[in-house]
Design a protein around this motif. Sequence first.
Motif, PDB file in Angstrom:
ATOM      1  N   GLU A   1       0.820  -1.216   0.000  1.00 52.34           N
ATOM      2  CA  GLU A   1       0.000   0.000   0.000  1.00 52.34           C
ATOM      3  C   GLU A   1       0.851   1.263   0.000  1.00 52.34           C
ATOM      4  OE1 GLU A   1      -2.102  -0.803   3.536  1.00 52.34           O
ATOM      5  OE2 GLU A   1      -3.556  -2.162   2.618  1.00 52.34           O
ATOM      6  N   LYS A   2       2.137   1.148   0.358  1.00 53.44           N
ATOM      7  CA  LYS A   2       3.014   2.310   0.461  1.00 53.44           C
ATOM      8  C   LYS A   2       3.832   2.542  -0.808  1.00 53.44           C
ATOM      9  CE  LYS A   2       2.290   3.616   4.782  1.00 53.44           C
ATOM     10  NZ  LYS A   2       1.801   4.964   5.138  1.00 53.44           N
ATOM     11  N   VAL A   3       3.604   1.707  -1.842  1.00 53.56           N
ATOM     12  CA  VAL A   3       4.354   1.889  -3.076  1.00 53.56           C
ATOM     13  C   VAL A   3       4.102   3.297  -3.623  1.00 53.56           C
ATOM     14  CG1 VAL A   3       2.519   1.035  -4.584  1.00 53.56           C
ATOM     15  CG2 VAL A   3       4.903   0.809  -5.289  1.00 53.56           C
ATOM     16  N   SER A   4       5.106   3.865  -4.266  1.00 54.56           N
ATOM     17  CA  SER A   4       4.988   5.229  -4.782  1.00 54.56           C
ATOM     18  C   SER A   4       3.836   5.339  -5.776  1.00 54.56           C
ATOM     19  CB  SER A   4       6.289   5.664  -5.460  1.00 54.56           C
ATOM     20  OG  SER A   4       7.345   5.713  -4.526  1.00 54.56           O
ATOM     21  N   PHE A   5       3.091   6.419  -5.668  1.00 55.69           N
ATOM     22  CA  PHE A   5       1.973   6.651  -6.580  1.00 55.69           C
ATOM     23  C   PHE A   5       2.514   7.020  -7.961  1.00 55.69           C
ATOM     24  CE2 PHE A   5      -1.048   9.674  -8.535  1.00 55.69           C
ATOM     25  CZ  PHE A   5      -2.155   8.846  -8.635  1.00 55.69           C
ATOM     26  N   TYR A   6       2.016   6.333  -8.985  1.00 50.67           N
ATOM     27  CA  TYR A   6       2.432   6.609 -10.368  1.00 50.67           C
ATOM     28  C   TYR A   6       1.320   7.416 -11.033  1.00 50.67           C
ATOM     29  CZ  TYR A   6       4.507   5.891 -14.978  1.00 50.67           C
ATOM     30  OH  TYR A   6       5.095   6.093 -16.204  1.00 50.67           O
TER      31      TYR A   6
ATOM     32  N   ASN B   1     -15.096  12.532   9.965  1.00 49.19           N
ATOM     33  CA  ASN B   1     -14.742  12.423   8.552  1.00 49.19           C
ATOM     34  C   ASN B   1     -13.289  12.796   8.318  1.00 49.19           C
ATOM     35  OD1 ASN B   1     -17.381  11.701   7.470  1.00 49.19           O
ATOM     36  ND2 ASN B   1     -18.002  13.765   8.055  1.00 49.19           N
ATOM     37  N   LEU B   2     -12.838  13.872   8.969  1.00 51.84           N
ATOM     38  CA  LEU B   2     -11.452  14.288   8.818  1.00 51.84           C
ATOM     39  C   LEU B   2     -10.511  13.246   9.413  1.00 51.84           C
ATOM     40  CD1 LEU B   2      -9.529  16.422   7.811  1.00 51.84           C
ATOM     41  CD2 LEU B   2      -9.803  17.651   9.969  1.00 51.84           C
ATOM     42  N   GLU B   3     -10.893  12.691  10.563  1.00 53.59           N
ATOM     43  CA  GLU B   3     -10.079  11.650  11.173  1.00 53.59           C
ATOM     44  C   GLU B   3      -9.972  10.436  10.251  1.00 53.59           C
ATOM     45  OE1 GLU B   3     -11.494  10.578  15.004  1.00 53.59           O
ATOM     46  OE2 GLU B   3     -10.959  12.484  15.928  1.00 53.59           O
ATOM     47  N   TYR B   4     -11.073  10.097   9.603  1.00 52.32           N
ATOM     48  CA  TYR B   4     -11.061   8.952   8.691  1.00 52.32           C
ATOM     49  C   TYR B   4     -10.117   9.220   7.523  1.00 52.32           C
ATOM     50  CZ  TYR B   4     -12.592   5.229   5.577  1.00 52.32           C
ATOM     51  OH  TYR B   4     -12.612   4.138   4.749  1.00 52.32           O
ATOM     52  N   CYS B   5     -10.160  10.423   6.966  1.00 50.44           N
ATOM     53  CA  CYS B   5      -9.267  10.781   5.860  1.00 50.44           C
ATOM     54  C   CYS B   5      -7.807  10.767   6.301  1.00 50.44           C
ATOM     55  CB  CYS B   5      -9.637  12.159   5.306  1.00 50.44           C
ATOM     56  SG  CYS B   5     -10.663  12.067   3.822  1.00 50.44           S
ATOM     57  N   GLU B   6      -7.547  11.218   7.494  1.00 55.56           N
ATOM     58  CA  GLU B   6      -6.176  11.192   8.006  1.00 55.56           C
ATOM     59  C   GLU B   6      -5.669   9.760   8.110  1.00 55.56           C
ATOM     60  OE1 GLU B   6      -6.601  13.351  11.625  1.00 55.56           O
ATOM     61  OE2 GLU B   6      -6.371  15.327  10.677  1.00 55.56           O
ATOM     62  N   GLY B   7      -6.573   8.837   8.471  1.00 54.39           N
ATOM     63  CA  GLY B   7      -6.201   7.427   8.504  1.00 54.39           C
ATOM     64  C   GLY B   7      -5.901   6.879   7.124  1.00 54.39           C
ATOM     65  N   LEU B   8      -6.684   7.303   6.137  1.00 56.38           N
ATOM     66  CA  LEU B   8      -6.422   6.891   4.754  1.00 56.38           C
ATOM     67  C   LEU B   8      -5.070   7.409   4.278  1.00 56.38           C
ATOM     68  CD1 LEU B   8      -9.889   7.543   3.033  1.00 56.38           C
ATOM     69  CD2 LEU B   8      -8.903   5.319   3.624  1.00 56.38           C
ATOM     70  N   ILE B   9      -4.784   8.649   4.617  1.00 53.22           N
ATOM     71  CA  ILE B   9      -3.513   9.255   4.199  1.00 53.22           C
ATOM     72  C   ILE B   9      -2.342   8.508   4.816  1.00 53.22           C
ATOM     73  CG2 ILE B   9      -2.081  11.324   4.407  1.00 53.22           C
ATOM     74  CD1 ILE B   9      -4.773  12.918   4.323  1.00 53.22           C
ATOM     75  N   GLU B  10      -2.463   8.173   6.090  1.00 50.73           N
ATOM     76  CA  GLU B  10      -1.387   7.451   6.761  1.00 50.73           C
ATOM     77  C   GLU B  10      -1.160   6.082   6.126  1.00 50.73           C
ATOM     78  OE1 GLU B  10      -0.179   5.899  11.265  1.00 50.73           O
ATOM     79  OE2 GLU B  10      -1.956   7.137  10.951  1.00 50.73           O
ATOM     80  N   ARG B  11      -2.226   5.452   5.686  1.00 55.14           N
ATOM     81  CA  ARG B  11      -2.141   4.103   5.135  1.00 55.14           C
ATOM     82  C   ARG B  11      -1.752   4.102   3.656  1.00 55.14           C
ATOM     83  NH1 ARG B  11      -4.767  -0.602   7.285  1.00 55.14           N
ATOM     84  NH2 ARG B  11      -4.721  -2.327   5.786  1.00 55.14           N
ATOM     85  N   PHE B  12      -2.334   5.007   2.875  1.00 51.22           N
ATOM     86  CA  PHE B  12      -2.155   4.975   1.431  1.00 51.22           C
ATOM     87  C   PHE B  12      -1.435   6.196   0.854  1.00 51.22           C
ATOM     88  CE2 PHE B  12      -6.007   2.457   2.319  1.00 51.22           C
ATOM     89  CZ  PHE B  12      -5.666   1.254   1.709  1.00 51.22           C
ATOM     90  N   GLY B  13      -1.267   7.254   1.631  1.00 51.10           N
ATOM     91  CA  GLY B  13      -0.622   8.461   1.124  1.00 51.10           C
ATOM     92  C   GLY B  13      -1.626   9.454   0.557  1.00 51.10           C
TER      93      GLY B  13
END
Length: 257
Positions: A6-11, A60-72
């Motif tokens: 999940e941490k692979v660089s976004f292309y 909602n913001l907390e959920y997005c912060e979790g997504l960012i931590e996991r997927f960038g």
Amino acid sequence: MKQVNEKVSFYRYSKSFAKNNGCLDRWQESHEANIACAQYIDNQETGAMSAVKDKRADSNLEYCEGLIERFGYARTMCVIAANVRENASDDCIANENKDWAKIQLGDLRKPQTQEYILENTHPAMLDTLAWSIRHAYDEIGLFKPEHCDRDNPDNSNYEGKLLVIRPSALNEQYWSPRYQLFVAKSGFGCDPNASGRAVFGEYLIDGEQTRMNRGDFYGVINDEHIPDWAREKLEQMNQPEQADMPENTDSQGMIMQ
């Protein structure tokens, strides 16, 4: 189930571009991680719909912060933007978020992003996710196009100028305004009328020299937006180097007997 990094660089480019430039493996890894992000958001246990049942204003913001931590940031924004575009005709989604999605996706067409489409997430939740991820992104404080000189930016000669790098041209770990400033030194890409794209120069923050493309920049930063630390760096770079004097000289450079 296939293990996905999940941490692979976004292309950020299309599959056809990756194939033509020998980057198909990078595209495939990123594509699979994008799908994993979409599945996570749409899952009954980990999804956005189940995560906000407590109805707290900040959930909602907390959920997005979790997504960012996991997927960038970039991957999360891509998946949310793809779904906003897919539901562009739905009145539950604000026009501002629809416009954001168009810009965010760039050249990524529906055949690719179709695999990121959510089936169990209501358009109203997509709208909320779009607002939340945009807020989280804005909190980074990155330079934007509006921080650049708007007097014909596409026709500016970049040589010797302080430029703003687009975040998409930086690894996400360097998403900071301090890493966006770049001093252009040479290269055909400095000339807006030249056929070449290469711009040679250095990152202002640490002096690391590298090659970039003209399209990697928003443009020349407007003088009023140059931070104090950057002005000091530029002054140091522009100071003429003084030749070392022999140890037996006075302050006027006269040799002492």
